[in-house]
Write a protein that holds these residues in place. Structure first.
Motif, PDB file in Angstrom:
ATOM      1  N   ASP A   1       0.827  -1.204   0.000  1.00  0.00           N
ATOM      2  CA  ASP A   1       0.000   0.000   0.000  1.00  0.00           C
ATOM      3  C   ASP A   1       0.866   1.261   0.000  1.00  0.00           C
ATOM      4  OD1 ASP A   1      -2.169  -1.675   0.063  1.00  0.00           O
ATOM      5  OD2 ASP A   1      -2.534  -1.452   2.216  1.00  0.00           O
ATOM      6  N   ARG A   2       1.977   1.239   0.716  1.00  0.00           N
ATOM      7  CA  ARG A   2       2.877   2.394   0.726  1.00  0.00           C
ATOM      8  C   ARG A   2       3.549   2.581  -0.635  1.00  0.00           C
ATOM      9  NH1 ARG A   2       6.644   0.913   5.437  1.00  0.00           N
ATOM     10  NH2 ARG A   2       7.838   2.709   4.659  1.00  0.00           N
ATOM     11  N   ALA A   3       3.777   1.472  -1.335  1.00  0.00           N
ATOM     12  CA  ALA A   3       4.325   1.569  -2.685  1.00  0.00           C
ATOM     13  C   ALA A   3       3.335   2.264  -3.618  1.00  0.00           C
ATOM     14  CB  ALA A   3       4.671   0.183  -3.210  1.00  0.00           C
ATOM     15  N   ARG A   4       2.060   1.922  -3.511  1.00  0.00           N
ATOM     16  CA  ARG A   4       1.049   2.564  -4.344  1.00  0.00           C
ATOM     17  C   ARG A   4       0.966   4.052  -4.044  1.00  0.00           C
ATOM     18  NH1 ARG A   4      -3.631  -2.181  -3.866  1.00  0.00           N
ATOM     19  NH2 ARG A   4      -2.699  -3.595  -5.397  1.00  0.00           N
ATOM     20  N   GLU A   5       1.107   4.409  -2.763  1.00  0.00           N
ATOM     21  CA  GLU A   5       1.104   5.825  -2.410  1.00  0.00           C
ATOM     22  C   GLU A   5       2.307   6.536  -3.025  1.00  0.00           C
ATOM     23  OE1 GLU A   5       1.087   5.986   1.816  1.00  0.00           O
ATOM     24  OE2 GLU A   5      -0.938   5.143   2.034  1.00  0.00           O
ATOM     25  N   ALA A   6       3.469   5.884  -2.983  1.00  0.00           N
ATOM     26  CA  ALA A   6       4.667   6.498  -3.558  1.00  0.00           C
ATOM     27  C   ALA A   6       4.515   6.701  -5.053  1.00  0.00           C
ATOM     28  CB  ALA A   6       5.890   5.621  -3.263  1.00  0.00           C
TER      29      ALA A   6
ATOM     30  N   ARG B   1      10.988   4.782  -5.540  1.00  0.00           N
ATOM     31  CA  ARG B   1      10.710   4.413  -4.153  1.00  0.00           C
ATOM     32  C   ARG B   1       9.608   3.360  -4.093  1.00  0.00           C
ATOM     33  NH1 ARG B   1       8.921   9.226  -0.473  1.00  0.00           N
ATOM     34  NH2 ARG B   1      10.985   9.936  -1.175  1.00  0.00           N
ATOM     35  N   ALA B   2       8.620   3.473  -4.966  1.00  0.00           N
ATOM     36  CA  ALA B   2       7.550   2.470  -5.002  1.00  0.00           C
ATOM     37  C   ALA B   2       8.116   1.101  -5.344  1.00  0.00           C
ATOM     38  CB  ALA B   2       6.492   2.874  -6.021  1.00  0.00           C
ATOM     39  N   VAL B   3       9.021   1.033  -6.322  1.00  0.00           N
ATOM     40  CA  VAL B   3       9.642  -0.247  -6.686  1.00  0.00           C
ATOM     41  C   VAL B   3      10.422  -0.811  -5.509  1.00  0.00           C
ATOM     42  CG1 VAL B   3      11.370  -1.333  -8.168  1.00  0.00           C
ATOM     43  CG2 VAL B   3       9.734   0.285  -9.137  1.00  0.00           C
TER      44      VAL B   3
ATOM     45  N   LEU C   1       6.176  -1.747 -13.122  1.00  0.00           N
ATOM     46  CA  LEU C   1       6.611  -0.420 -12.683  1.00  0.00           C
ATOM     47  C   LEU C   1       8.118  -0.259 -12.866  1.00  0.00           C
ATOM     48  CD1 LEU C   1       5.628   2.213 -11.360  1.00  0.00           C
ATOM     49  CD2 LEU C   1       6.090   1.160  -9.132  1.00  0.00           C
ATOM     50  N   ALA C   2       8.879  -1.278 -12.516  1.00  0.00           N
ATOM     51  CA  ALA C   2      10.329  -1.216 -12.659  1.00  0.00           C
ATOM     52  C   ALA C   2      10.735  -1.090 -14.122  1.00  0.00           C
ATOM     53  CB  ALA C   2      10.963  -2.465 -12.035  1.00  0.00           C
ATOM     54  N   LEU C   3      10.051  -1.811 -14.996  1.00  0.00           N
ATOM     55  CA  LEU C   3      10.375  -1.743 -16.426  1.00  0.00           C
ATOM     56  C   LEU C   3      10.055  -0.362 -16.987  1.00  0.00           C
ATOM     57  CD1 LEU C   3      11.457  -3.665 -18.637  1.00  0.00           C
ATOM     58  CD2 LEU C   3       9.079  -4.082 -19.273  1.00  0.00           C
ATOM     59  N   ARG C   4       8.926   0.190 -16.568  1.00  0.00           N
ATOM     60  CA  ARG C   4       8.540   1.516 -17.062  1.00  0.00           C
ATOM     61  C   ARG C   4       9.572   2.579 -16.719  1.00  0.00           C
ATOM     62  NH1 ARG C   4       3.355   0.341 -15.411  1.00  0.00           N
ATOM     63  NH2 ARG C   4       3.412   1.636 -13.560  1.00  0.00           N
TER      64      ARG C   4
ATOM     65  N   SER D   1       3.567  -5.769 -22.114  1.00  0.00           N
ATOM     66  CA  SER D   1       3.231  -5.272 -23.446  1.00  0.00           C
ATOM     67  C   SER D   1       3.024  -3.769 -23.460  1.00  0.00           C
ATOM     68  CB  SER D   1       1.955  -5.954 -23.955  1.00  0.00           C
ATOM     69  OG  SER D   1       2.096  -7.316 -24.058  1.00  0.00           O
ATOM     70  N   GLY D   2       3.473  -3.043 -22.440  1.00  0.00           N
ATOM     71  CA  GLY D   2       3.311  -1.599 -22.417  1.00  0.00           C
ATOM     72  C   GLY D   2       3.113  -1.081 -21.017  1.00  0.00           C
ATOM     73  N   GLY D   3       2.730   0.177 -20.859  1.00  0.00           N
ATOM     74  CA  GLY D   3       2.645   0.760 -19.528  1.00  0.00           C
ATOM     75  C   GLY D   3       1.455   1.651 -19.340  1.00  0.00           C
ATOM     76  N   VAL D   4       0.861   1.623 -18.142  1.00  0.00           N
ATOM     77  CA  VAL D   4      -0.211   2.540 -17.782  1.00  0.00           C
ATOM     78  C   VAL D   4       0.383   3.916 -17.537  1.00  0.00           C
ATOM     79  CG1 VAL D   4      -1.971   3.032 -16.064  1.00  0.00           C
ATOM     80  CG2 VAL D   4      -1.543   0.687 -16.751  1.00  0.00           C
ATOM     81  N   ARG D   5      -0.292   4.935 -17.978  1.00  0.00           N
ATOM     82  CA  ARG D   5       0.249   6.268 -17.811  1.00  0.00           C
ATOM     83  C   ARG D   5       0.377   6.616 -16.344  1.00  0.00           C
ATOM     84  NH1 ARG D   5      -4.674  10.050 -19.939  1.00  0.00           N
ATOM     85  NH2 ARG D   5      -6.374   8.983 -18.930  1.00  0.00           N
ATOM     86  N   THR D   6       1.404   7.376 -16.004  1.00  0.00           N
ATOM     87  CA  THR D   6       1.600   7.815 -14.634  1.00  0.00           C
ATOM     88  C   THR D   6       1.764   9.327 -14.554  1.00  0.00           C
ATOM     89  OG1 THR D   6       3.955   7.404 -14.853  1.00  0.00           O
ATOM     90  CG2 THR D   6       2.629   5.653 -13.897  1.00  0.00           C
ATOM     91  N   LEU D   7       2.334   9.969 -15.603  1.00  0.00           N
ATOM     92  CA  LEU D   7       2.620  11.385 -15.516  1.00  0.00           C
ATOM     93  C   LEU D   7       1.351  12.226 -15.443  1.00  0.00           C
ATOM     94  CD1 LEU D   7       5.606  11.676 -18.024  1.00  0.00           C
ATOM     95  CD2 LEU D   7       5.673  11.519 -15.526  1.00  0.00           C
TER      96      LEU D   7
END
Length: 457
Positions: free
Chosen positions: A122-127, A135-137, A182-185, A267-273
């Motif tokens: 849960d703290r990773a998701r917050e980060a 930090r999340a990774v 997340l690490a790959l992204r 196969s790709g990444g969810v947007r984060t920015l």
């Protein structure tokens, strides 16, 4: 082991691997296998009451012996005195207490590896939401390091096969996928590689895990090992299951060959920015007369809902004008805070007189684009698109509102693969196949409700 002390001594537990316990740093002998299994049930339900019926079902199945209750009570008594030496016979103590018709183990987050694992997740998701993905990774990798083998290892295979343990294994796999993606992204796959390799060794037939391991190896400069991972996965699938590799593993293999492993999950990444998608239309009506139906649909998002934990699907059906979309939209807004990774809205045009219904291929493509995936990299065939879509949502809590569905075949490719999402579907058709095949909760608004529905609008 370290931790805060209580009057019965500092007691620590592990269930993410062998079932173990320590008191003041000294490991305890947990007794015979069935007593150890009793403790395991209490540990996986950490902090929550566990009914006597649930314990007996886990230990013996649906036909426990007549002595089952007495045996469980005896195990509980032995565990109490083990955790609190000197406790008199029949005394309840402070650690393992009776609650209603069952028992609860009193623990804190620091007392048990399972709660620590969830806290780090849960703290990773917050980060990640705060814009610090590295930090999340790190937190996800720390969480995964707590797993020392299959959950509740050391108790009988028959007991470990119960859904209370199987659900934890699925929870573990979801975090591994999330960490790898997340690490790959963000170019830090080396940080998660050890955890990913351990998981892949334990789940050699899991194509989602194997594909992520291959991509992580390639991203850290080990292309030959990455290709070998894909090759061995294909061989195992053919020999042990008699099937060929799926679209996700094939896509990973192709990306490795093309050197395209610098961003995105398998196969790709969810947007984060730009943040999670928030696509729900605004509310324009109240919900007069529909409160009961809304409560029934909202209950689908309750994590304590009965039955095996699986994807929650709610279907609102009925003729034109009875308020299907209004009801689904109210419920979606009500539940939106429970789905912090986004809310998607897609009109499927199943009954639009001015436009053809969306094909499943078009619909999946639109959802993938809504998640921020680069359009030029969206696969062209439905199977691979569906695999990509489910990969993007793996381990995330997203609500989908699919409005005006034509039929079940249009909807099925749009259903996420995990248990962390909620799908609300509206349709003029009964969608019987979703009820039978996907366990959808159907709310039928018939013509008799037409006037109350209009009044609510």
């Amino acid at each position: 082991m370290t931790g805060s002390s209580t009057e019965c001594g500092a007691v620590k537990f592990s269930v993410l691997g062998p079932v173990r316990a320590w008191r003041d740093g000294t490991e305890l002998d947990l007794g015979p296998p069935q007593q150890r299994a009793t403790l395991a049930v209490l540990l996986v339900r950490a902090k929550r009451p566990v009914g006597l019926a649930e314990i007996t079902t886990v230990l013996w199945g649906i036909e426990p012996p007549v002595s089952a209750a007495n045996v469980v009570h005896r195990h509980i008594g032995m565990l109490r005195r083990l955790l609190e030496p000197g406790l008199p016979n029949r005394a309840e103590g402070n650690r393992l207490v009776r609650v209603g018709g069952g028992y609860r183990l009193r623990v804190t987050t620091e007392d048990i590896d399972l709660l620590r694992f969830r806290d780090l997740r849960d703290r990773a998701r917050e980060a990640e939401r705060d814009g610090v993905p590295v930090r999340a990774v790190e937190r996800l990798d720390e969480a995964l390091a707590l797993w020392q083998g299959p959950v509740a290892a050391g108790i009988s295979a028959a007991v470990r096969g119960h859904r209370v343990f199987a659900a934890l294994e699925r929870e573990y796999l979801a975090v591994v996928r999330d960490a790898a993606d997340l690490a790959l992204r963000h170019g830090v796959s080396r940080r998660i590689l050890g955890s990913l390799e351990r998981c892949a060794a334990r789940h050699p037939l899991d194509q989602q895990i194997q594909s992520r391991l291959a991509l992580a190896l390639a991203a850290t400069g080990h292309q030959a090992e990455a290709l070998e991972t894909c090759r061995l996965a294909r061989i195992r699938l053919a020999e042990e299951r008699g099937v060929s590799s799926g679209p996700e593993l094939r896509a990973a293999h192709q990306r490795i060959l093309e050197g395209d492993v610098t961003a995105g999950p398998a196969s790709g990444g969810v947007r984060t920015l730009s943040g999670p998608p928030r696509q729900l239309p605004s509310l324009a009506t109240d919900l007069s007369g529909r409160e009961a139906e809304a409560d029934r649909l909202a209950a689908l998002a309750d994590p304590a809902r009965p039955g095996v934990r699986s994807l929650a699907v709610g279907a609102v059906t009925g003729p034109a004008g009875v308020g299907k979309t209004a009801l689904a939209l109210h419920v979606a807004h009500r539940l939106a805070p429970r789905f912090p990774d986004g809310q998607l809205h897609l009109p499927l045009r199943g009954s639009d007189p001015n436009a053809a219904p969306l094909t499943p291929l078009e619909a999946v493509g639109r959802l993938i684009r809504s998640l921020g995936f680069p359009p030029p990299r969206i696969p062209s065939d439905l199977d691979t698109r569906t695999a990509l879509f489910r990969s993007l949502l793996a381990g995330r809590r997203v609500l989908l509102l699919l409005d005006d569905a034509l039929d079940e075949e249009q909807v099925r490719p749009l259903l996420p693969g995990g248990a962390d999402c909620l799908v609300l579907v509206t349709s003029r058709h009964r969608l019987t196949g979703l009820v039978a095949g996907e366990g959808a909760c159907r709310v039928v608004l018939d013509a008799d409700a037409l006037e109350p529905a209009r009044a609510a609008q």
